[in-house]
Write a protein that holds these residues in place. Structure first.
Motif, PDB file in Angstrom:
ATOM      1  N   PRO A 285       0.812  -1.218   0.000  1.00 36.02           N
ATOM      2  CA  PRO A 285       0.000   0.000   0.000  1.00 36.02           C
ATOM      3  C   PRO A 285       0.850   1.276   0.000  1.00 36.02           C
ATOM      4  O   PRO A 285       1.940   1.295   0.583  1.00 36.02           O
ATOM      5  CB  PRO A 285      -0.785  -0.106   1.314  1.00 36.02           C
ATOM      6  N   THR A 286       0.328   2.313  -0.652  1.00 32.85           N
ATOM      7  CA  THR A 286       1.022   3.610  -0.691  1.00 32.85           C
ATOM      8  C   THR A 286       0.706   4.356   0.601  1.00 32.85           C
ATOM      9  O   THR A 286      -0.121   5.281   0.628  1.00 32.85           O
ATOM     10  CB  THR A 286       0.568   4.428  -1.920  1.00 32.85           C
ATOM     11  N   ILE A 287       1.307   3.893   1.671  1.00 30.82           N
ATOM     12  CA  ILE A 287       1.031   4.462   2.993  1.00 30.82           C
ATOM     13  C   ILE A 287       2.339   4.547   3.766  1.00 30.82           C
ATOM     14  O   ILE A 287       3.169   3.635   3.697  1.00 30.82           O
ATOM     15  CB  ILE A 287       0.019   3.582   3.781  1.00 30.82           C
ATOM     16  N   VAL A 288       2.514   5.650   4.470  1.00 31.37           N
ATOM     17  CA  VAL A 288       3.732   5.853   5.245  1.00 31.37           C
ATOM     18  C   VAL A 288       3.344   6.247   6.673  1.00 31.37           C
ATOM     19  O   VAL A 288       2.400   7.021   6.872  1.00 31.37           O
ATOM     20  CB  VAL A 288       4.582   6.977   4.598  1.00 31.37           C
ATOM     21  N   ALA A 289       4.065   5.684   7.662  1.00 29.54           N
ATOM     22  CA  ALA A 289       3.858   6.114   9.051  1.00 29.54           C
ATOM     23  C   ALA A 289       5.024   7.005   9.448  1.00 29.54           C
ATOM     24  O   ALA A 289       6.181   6.640   9.253  1.00 29.54           O
ATOM     25  CB  ALA A 289       3.788   4.892   9.970  1.00 29.54           C
ATOM     26  N   LEU A 290       4.708   8.191   9.971  1.00 35.07           N
ATOM     27  CA  LEU A 290       5.754   9.157  10.332  1.00 35.07           C
ATOM     28  C   LEU A 290       5.738   9.444  11.817  1.00 35.07           C
ATOM     29  O   LEU A 290       4.661   9.535  12.419  1.00 35.07           O
ATOM     30  CB  LEU A 290       5.495  10.494   9.627  1.00 35.07           C
ATOM     31  N   ASN A 291       6.935   9.622  12.384  1.00 35.38           N
ATOM     32  CA  ASN A 291       7.028  10.087  13.752  1.00 35.38           C
ATOM     33  C   ASN A 291       6.976  11.616  13.693  1.00 35.38           C
ATOM     34  O   ASN A 291       7.867  12.247  13.136  1.00 35.38           O
ATOM     35  CB  ASN A 291       8.357   9.603  14.356  1.00 35.38           C
TER      36      ASN A 291
END
Ligand SMILES: Nc1ncnc2c1ncn2[C@@H]1O[C@H](COP(=O)(O)OP(=O)(O)OP(=O)(O)O)[C@@H](O)[C@H]1O
Ligand SMILES: [Mg+2]
Length: 358
Positions: A42-48
């Motif tokens: 999936p085109t999904i990113v988790a960012l801090n």
């Protein structure tokens, strides 16, 4: 000179690699020359949000959706087929390109071919190009996604014979009629899978007074969406938060609920395809009527969609095998033999394209 060039090609082929990317609103797929599809997530990113660091990409980031602590933000960097968050797209592409480079142990930066929706603006094209350049690409080439999907579907687009493809993705439905390596007519409709999912969320809120998360709504769509009733009358339990009491509650959703929720969007899609057929020149239209309309993308998998389109349009409709990978298969075909396909790549927004020999 010729010998020298062959030598350069040999070495750059050995030290570098060519990569193809289907940068979709919902899913990103990567093709590495000589290796095939090496990334499909999936085109999904988790960012801090405290450090600005990327903590997860793709499937791992999607699993976190709706379940993150305050300092982690989940970002979907593409909306309606185009880049909406430039920095995050760049970070995701950097991750992907570095991964390919380390697997190939390549020293020279890769050439990258990216699929973009048809008919996007120069600014949107420039954003895709710049994101890939900043992510470490040596040169960036662009291809229109319906052209890639048609290649991936093995349609004879090089011939003077009309072919029609409808790629129903997450953010856009790209509808195109192709002949002699080019688009004769096309329409990029910003109604696709994500819009179906949003319509389901709204429907459940209005009809059942229940707030459900995006992942649950998408799951209901994939499990239950259909154009006609199935024999076994499918249904599922959806959990969410009661819109009035704020407490957890569950409801049983049937396939006819989902059909009603997405009906408006399905009508828009059918009418847009009809509109494009009306704009198709008669000779090409005759080819399409004979050969049929090909469907690709995740939305092509909605049961009964082909029969609905056949009833309304009076043209055979065929779902491409493995429809979610049609675009990347076409991109891969180009990557393996980029000189042969030079003509079908998008020229550089009025400027000179990077030459293939660079
Ligand atoms: N069986 C299914 N039935 C209905 N929809 C589905 C099914 N499987 C996947 N989808 C939907 O298809 C969409 C993803 O398709 P795809 O990977 O082709 O999109 P994308 O290429 O990322 O997006 P775009 O091309 O619009 O930028 C999602 O909205 C997903 O929910
Ligand atoms: Mg797509």
């Amino acid at each position: 000179m010729r010998l020298l060039k062959t030598g350069v090609d040999f070495f750059s082929g050995w030290l570098s690699t060519d990569i193809g990317i289907d940068l979709g609103t919902a899913n990103t797929l990567v093709y590495s020359k000589g290796k095939g599809i090496i990334f499909n997530e999936p085109t999904i990113v988790a960012l801090n949000t405290k450090t600005g660091q990327m903590v997860a990409v793709g499937t791992k980031a999607k699993e976190m959706y709706g379940r993150t602590p305050q300092h982690i933000e989940i970002v979907r960097p593409l909306v309606d087929g185009v880049i909406s968050d430039f920095e995050v797209t760049e970070e995701m592409l950097t991750y992907v390109i570095n991964r390919v480079r380390s697997e190939h142990r390549s020293i020279i930066a890769p050439r990258v071919l990216i699929g973009v929706p048809s008919g996007i603006t120069n600014v949107e094209m420039r954003a895709a190009r710049d994101a890939a350049k900043n992510a470490g690409a040596r040169d960036v080439f662009l291809i229109e996604e319906p052209v890639a999907a048609a290649l991936g579907a093995k349609l004879p687009i090089a011939r003077s014979h009309g072919s029609m493809i409808v790629d129903i993705g997450g953010g856009t439905s790209d509808i195109a009629v192709l002949s002699v390596n080019g688009i004769v007519v096309s329409k990029n409709l910003r109604v696709a899978g994500d819009h179906f999912t949003n319509a389901i969320t709204t429907y459940i809120r209005d009809q059942f007074k229940l707030h459900v998360g995006e992942r649950s709504a998408e799951e209901a769509k994939v499990k239950l969406a259909s154009i006609v009733d199935s024999e076994d009358g499918r249904e599922m339990v959806l959990r969410g938060r009661d819109a009035i009491t704020g407490l957890p509650r569950e409801v049983v959703i049937t396939e006819s609920d989902i059909r009603e929720a997405i009906a408006g969007h399905v009508d828009t899609l059918v009418e847009t395809i009809r509109g494009l057929l009306e704009r198709t020149p008669p000779e090409v239209l005759a080819d399409v009527m004979q050969r049929g309309i090909y469907l690709s993308g995740g939305g092509a998998q909605i049961p009964g969609l082909t029969s609905l389109l056949e009833d309304v349009l009076k043209v055979p409709v065929i779902v491409v095998p493995d429809p979610l990978r049609a675009v990347i298969r076409g991109i891969g075909q180009v990557i393996e033999d980029i000189h042969t396909y030079e003509e079908i790549l998008i020229q550089n927004e009025g400027e000179l394209s990077p030459t293939l020999e660079d």
